[in-house]
Design an enzyme around this catalytic site. Sequence first.
Site, PDB file in Angstrom:
ATOM      1  N   HIS A  17       0.841  -1.202   0.000  1.00 54.15           N
ATOM      2  CA  HIS A  17       0.000   0.000   0.000  1.00 54.15           C
ATOM      3  C   HIS A  17       0.868   1.241   0.000  1.00 54.15           C
ATOM      4  CE1 HIS A  17       0.847   0.600   4.229  1.00 54.15           C
ATOM      5  NE2 HIS A  17       0.347  -0.591   4.546  1.00 54.15           N
ATOM      6  N   HIS A  20       3.908   1.574   2.270  1.00 50.21           N
ATOM      7  CA  HIS A  20       5.083   0.815   1.832  1.00 50.21           C
ATOM      8  C   HIS A  20       5.777   1.530   0.672  1.00 50.21           C
ATOM      9  CE1 HIS A  20       2.353  -2.697   3.179  1.00 50.21           C
ATOM     10  NE2 HIS A  20       3.124  -2.350   4.172  1.00 50.21           N
ATOM     11  N   CYS A 136      -1.427  -8.084  20.926  1.00 49.96           N
ATOM     12  CA  CYS A 136      -2.160  -7.732  19.700  1.00 49.96           C
ATOM     13  C   CYS A 136      -1.450  -8.381  18.519  1.00 49.96           C
ATOM     14  CB  CYS A 136      -2.223  -6.218  19.516  1.00 49.96           C
ATOM     15  SG  CYS A 136      -2.886  -5.771  17.897  1.00 49.96           S
ATOM     16  N   CYS A 139      -0.379  -5.939  15.611  1.00 50.75           N
ATOM     17  CA  CYS A 139       0.785  -5.112  16.005  1.00 50.75           C
ATOM     18  C   CYS A 139       2.000  -5.996  16.267  1.00 50.75           C
ATOM     19  CB  CYS A 139       0.543  -4.372  17.315  1.00 50.75           C
ATOM     20  SG  CYS A 139      -0.592  -3.008  17.261  1.00 50.75           S
ATOM     21  N   CYS A 160      -7.346  -3.551  20.987  1.00 52.85           N
ATOM     22  CA  CYS A 160      -6.158  -2.756  20.681  1.00 52.85           C
ATOM     23  C   CYS A 160      -6.579  -1.348  20.271  1.00 52.85           C
ATOM     24  CB  CYS A 160      -5.389  -3.424  19.544  1.00 52.85           C
ATOM     25  SG  CYS A 160      -4.100  -2.395  18.856  1.00 52.85           S
ATOM     26  N   HIS A 163      -5.750  -1.029  16.335  1.00 48.55           N
ATOM     27  CA  HIS A 163      -6.526  -1.831  15.375  1.00 48.55           C
ATOM     28  C   HIS A 163      -7.985  -2.008  15.742  1.00 48.55           C
ATOM     29  CE1 HIS A 163      -2.343  -3.040  14.617  1.00 48.55           C
ATOM     30  NE2 HIS A 163      -2.756  -2.897  13.379  1.00 48.55           N
ATOM     31  N   LYS A 317      -7.405   9.316   9.048  1.00 51.17           N
ATOM     32  CA  LYS A 317      -6.707   8.074   8.771  1.00 51.17           C
ATOM     33  C   LYS A 317      -7.395   7.402   7.578  1.00 51.17           C
ATOM     34  CE  LYS A 317      -5.655   3.837  11.177  1.00 51.17           C
ATOM     35  NZ  LYS A 317      -5.579   3.108  12.396  1.00 51.17           N
ATOM     36  N   LYS A 320     -10.391   1.463   4.108  1.00 49.40           N
ATOM     37  CA  LYS A 320     -11.298   0.999   3.058  1.00 49.40           C
ATOM     38  C   LYS A 320     -12.737   1.345   3.412  1.00 49.40           C
ATOM     39  CE  LYS A 320      -9.124  -1.447  -0.178  1.00 49.40           C
ATOM     40  NZ  LYS A 320      -9.349  -1.772  -1.555  1.00 49.40           N
TER      41      LYS A 320
HETATM   42  N1  MSP Z   1       6.775  -5.790   9.784  1.00 51.08           N
HETATM   43  C1  MSP Z   1       6.822  -4.592  10.517  1.00 51.08           C
HETATM   44  C2  MSP Z   1       8.172  -3.948  10.398  1.00 51.08           C
HETATM   45  C3  MSP Z   1       9.314  -4.791  10.802  1.00 51.08           C
HETATM   46  S1  MSP Z   1      10.821  -3.994  10.519  1.00 51.08           S
HETATM   47  C4  MSP Z   1      11.959  -4.934  11.218  1.00 51.08           C
HETATM   48  C5  MSP Z   1       5.746  -3.639  10.007  1.00 51.08           C
HETATM   49  N2  MSP Z   1       5.271  -3.858   8.804  1.00 51.08           N
HETATM   50  S2  MSP Z   1       4.093  -3.022   8.096  1.00 51.08           S
HETATM   51  O1  MSP Z   1       3.936  -3.623   6.813  1.00 51.08           O
HETATM   52  O2  MSP Z   1       2.939  -2.976   8.910  1.00 51.08           O
HETATM   53  O3  MSP Z   1       4.539  -1.549   7.985  1.00 51.08           O
HETATM   54  C6  MSP Z   1       5.644  -1.185   7.283  1.00 51.08           C
HETATM   55  C7  MSP Z   1       5.816   0.308   7.189  1.00 51.08           C
HETATM   56  O4  MSP Z   1       4.709   0.925   6.539  1.00 51.08           O
HETATM   57  C8  MSP Z   1       5.963   0.972   8.548  1.00 51.08           C
HETATM   58  O5  MSP Z   1       7.119   1.781   8.539  1.00 51.08           O
HETATM   59  C9  MSP Z   1       4.750   1.834   8.648  1.00 51.08           C
HETATM   60  O6  MSP Z   1       5.019   3.016   9.326  1.00 51.08           O
HETATM   61  C10 MSP Z   1       4.468   2.126   7.186  1.00 51.08           C
HETATM   62  N3  MSP Z   1       3.111   2.613   6.997  1.00 51.08           N
HETATM   63  C11 MSP Z   1       1.941   1.958   7.256  1.00 51.08           C
HETATM   64  N4  MSP Z   1       0.898   2.819   7.079  1.00 51.08           N
HETATM   65  C12 MSP Z   1       1.381   4.035   6.718  1.00 51.08           C
HETATM   66  C13 MSP Z   1       0.818   5.265   6.355  1.00 51.08           C
HETATM   67  N5  MSP Z   1      -0.473   5.484   6.402  1.00 51.08           N
HETATM   68  N6  MSP Z   1       1.648   6.245   5.947  1.00 51.08           N
HETATM   69  C14 MSP Z   1       3.009   6.073   5.865  1.00 51.08           C
HETATM   70  N7  MSP Z   1       3.573   4.936   6.210  1.00 51.08           N
HETATM   71  C15 MSP Z   1       2.806   3.938   6.713  1.00 51.08           C
HETATM   72  O7  MSP Z   1       5.394  -2.707  10.716  1.00 51.08           O
END
Ligand code: MSP
Length: 723
Positions: A17, A20, A136, A139, A160, A163, A317, A320
């Site tokens: 998304h 990422h 959680c 998380c 949580c 979530h 925030k 969906k």
């Molecule tokens: N798996 C863990 C990270 C482990 S690192 C050793 C994780 N994964 S995640 O897929 O949930 O999130 C990855 C990244 O996406 C995080 O840095 C998180 O901050 C980022 N984002 C998730 N939602 C976001 C936004 N809405 N905006 C910007 N970045 C966001 O956490």
Amino acid sequence: MTFYVTTPIYYANSLPHLGHLYTMIVGDTIARHKRQQGIETFFLTGTDEHGINIERAAERAGRTPKEQADYVVSYFKKMTAEFGLDTAHGGYDMFMRTTEPFHYQGVSELWRRAANRKTPKGNSAIYKGHYEGWFCAPCAAYKTEDEYAKPSQPGDPPTCLVHETPLDRVSEDSYFFRLSDFAEALLEVYESRPDFVQPESRRNEVKSFVSGGLQDLSVSRLRTSVSWGVPVPDDPEHTMYVWFDALTNYITAIGFGNEERERAVGFEKFWPAVHLVGKDILRFHAVYWPAFLMAADVELPRAVVAHGMWVDPDGKKMSKTLGNTIELDVLNRHFAIDAIRYFCLREMVFGQDGRFGYESLIDRTNSDLASGLGNLSSRTLTMISRYNDGLIPSGSISEDKLLLAKRAGVDTDETTIFKFLEQARSQFLQHLDAFAFSKALETAWSVVARIDKMISDAKPWELAKDDNQKQTLNAILYRAAETLRWLCVLLYPVMPNATEEIFRQLGLDSASLRSFNPANLKWGELIAGTPIREVKAIFPRIDKAKTMNEINGEGQKSNVESREATKPGTEPHSGVHATEADAVAGTAATDATKPEPPMQHATEADAVAAGVTSFIDITDFTKVELRVGEVLTADRIPKTDKLLLLSVDVGEEKPRQILAGIAQYYEPDQLVGRKIAVVANLKPRKLRGYESQGMLLAASVGDEGKPVIATFTEDVPNGARLK
Ligand code: MSP
């Protein structure tokens, strides 16, 4: 000199998304910036594939955890390629997966080292105890009283706060990491290394958290509760806490604990790293991770740099359910990669939350890129082609023409402009090194504005009418072109494609940009007489109304499709895109390993049932090519009890191979000879090594979604279109 930058590794239960994509864009920009300076750089990204949450997502999707991870990884790789972030496009150097055997080896090594050493207070860093508390799963974190909401019904679990999903009660023997013994040592790091946590506001947040005292951390689960993970060394009845496992990827990827990886990349060579993380996972990176490393006597990271979250244009925030998400495939279809990169870096003040909306993306693309940099490039090049036969002109004005130039209002002292550029360069680089991307881009755009003004003030089209002013005209064009060259070098890390294209049109070698150190830019190195190339628009203007209409049209459809994604209990976690739920729902829509007929979401009745008040129009419907097909053969697929492999005649030269997730409800023999309805223009997909070239329609009956295949009671020819 070497440089190592990492993104977080992404949970393998979530499809990629915007969050990422954003971190990857930031990582990619920094990596390109360092490589340009001749610094040997390693840029790491990847997936976090263990833990109860992935185990559960896999179970819901009817896959093994590894299959689930493979499925999500294939999406990530596709996304990185589409957005030019993979190795082939000069992006990341490695896509790390925590299911790699060398990772198991390295994590075990780190655990052993920590377990065999004493804390700064002389206690064992890892000890066995009993954990009692709430966890959680999304998380992957234990929650203290101030981190959950009490249940409304007595007896229910708390939920949580992030979530809003129920927590798991954990009461079992567990290994603990003695985090409480590391508080002073950590505070000392934040104090003595002010850049360790960036930006400043985040550093203060971390400091105050640690100053409040730290509790020991449970770092294992019983294998009987969580089996999908790395076993605790010498005690395989316990599975390592997924964050211990995940954080360690940053060192195992490059060779910690594995000689082969060490030779291939080099922990010795590249560590320590700069970790890019979202603010939501800062604590894990700035508190737990350095404590684990200290315990094992491994050097700490160079820095942990935290960015904010993307929210919608109203500051909400994204989710969906609210229908305010940004979809990567929509971005990909409607916007240039470099426009997206520019927007992400320009719009979010690094460290703070940023607002992302399609409309503002279009507005910025049009104002800053189409009318800004793009226009500066095309007007400069067009004038060079018109007024100087397509050759870079000379920038100098001879003594006898100086007065004329002055009379035309042109600054005859070239140093004014290059002093200005030199200053802009140093500001730009300073900001970039401090992760202040929006400020860096503001600086670059002040250059664009200045040159635009220089051109408008000098009115080259007027100068061109007077032969005596040829040198003045050329000087203006040269300054504009030379500034463009500088801008390309500076902006390459942010917009690799656009800058390469402008460079190319300037008659220069675009491949040289990736290793062009901006510090080596010298005014005047654009050679007069160089032929420019054909002038093409770099950022075509976007028709806002038309594009928004198209996007909104696509949005309606995805609202209907996403119903599965918003079922209670599968609420997406990140808030940017349906995440876990998508990865699971993806099965229903495309993979057919679930006994749910894929087309169930796409009827009007469904839309109404789902509470969707808007309808698709007929043009949307006609995009789906439905045809009558006859099942010629049907077979079971080894090692799956859900899929059937069908060969279906849809009136084409060759029958189609179609996979259908109906094996639990239909015997292969029942199907042969039946006329069915097939979606014939669905992009082919590979499942379990078989390509599926379409999808059959079925009703979904009852709670378990029993498929009942749509069929015909009258005779119809194969291939007839359903309208
Ligand atoms: N798996 C863990 C990270 C482990 S690192 C050793 C994780 N994964 S995640 O897929 O949930 O999130 C990855 C990244 O996406 C995080 O840095 C998180 O901050 C980022 N984002 C998730 N939602 C976001 C936004 N809405 N905006 C910007 N970045 C966001 O956490």
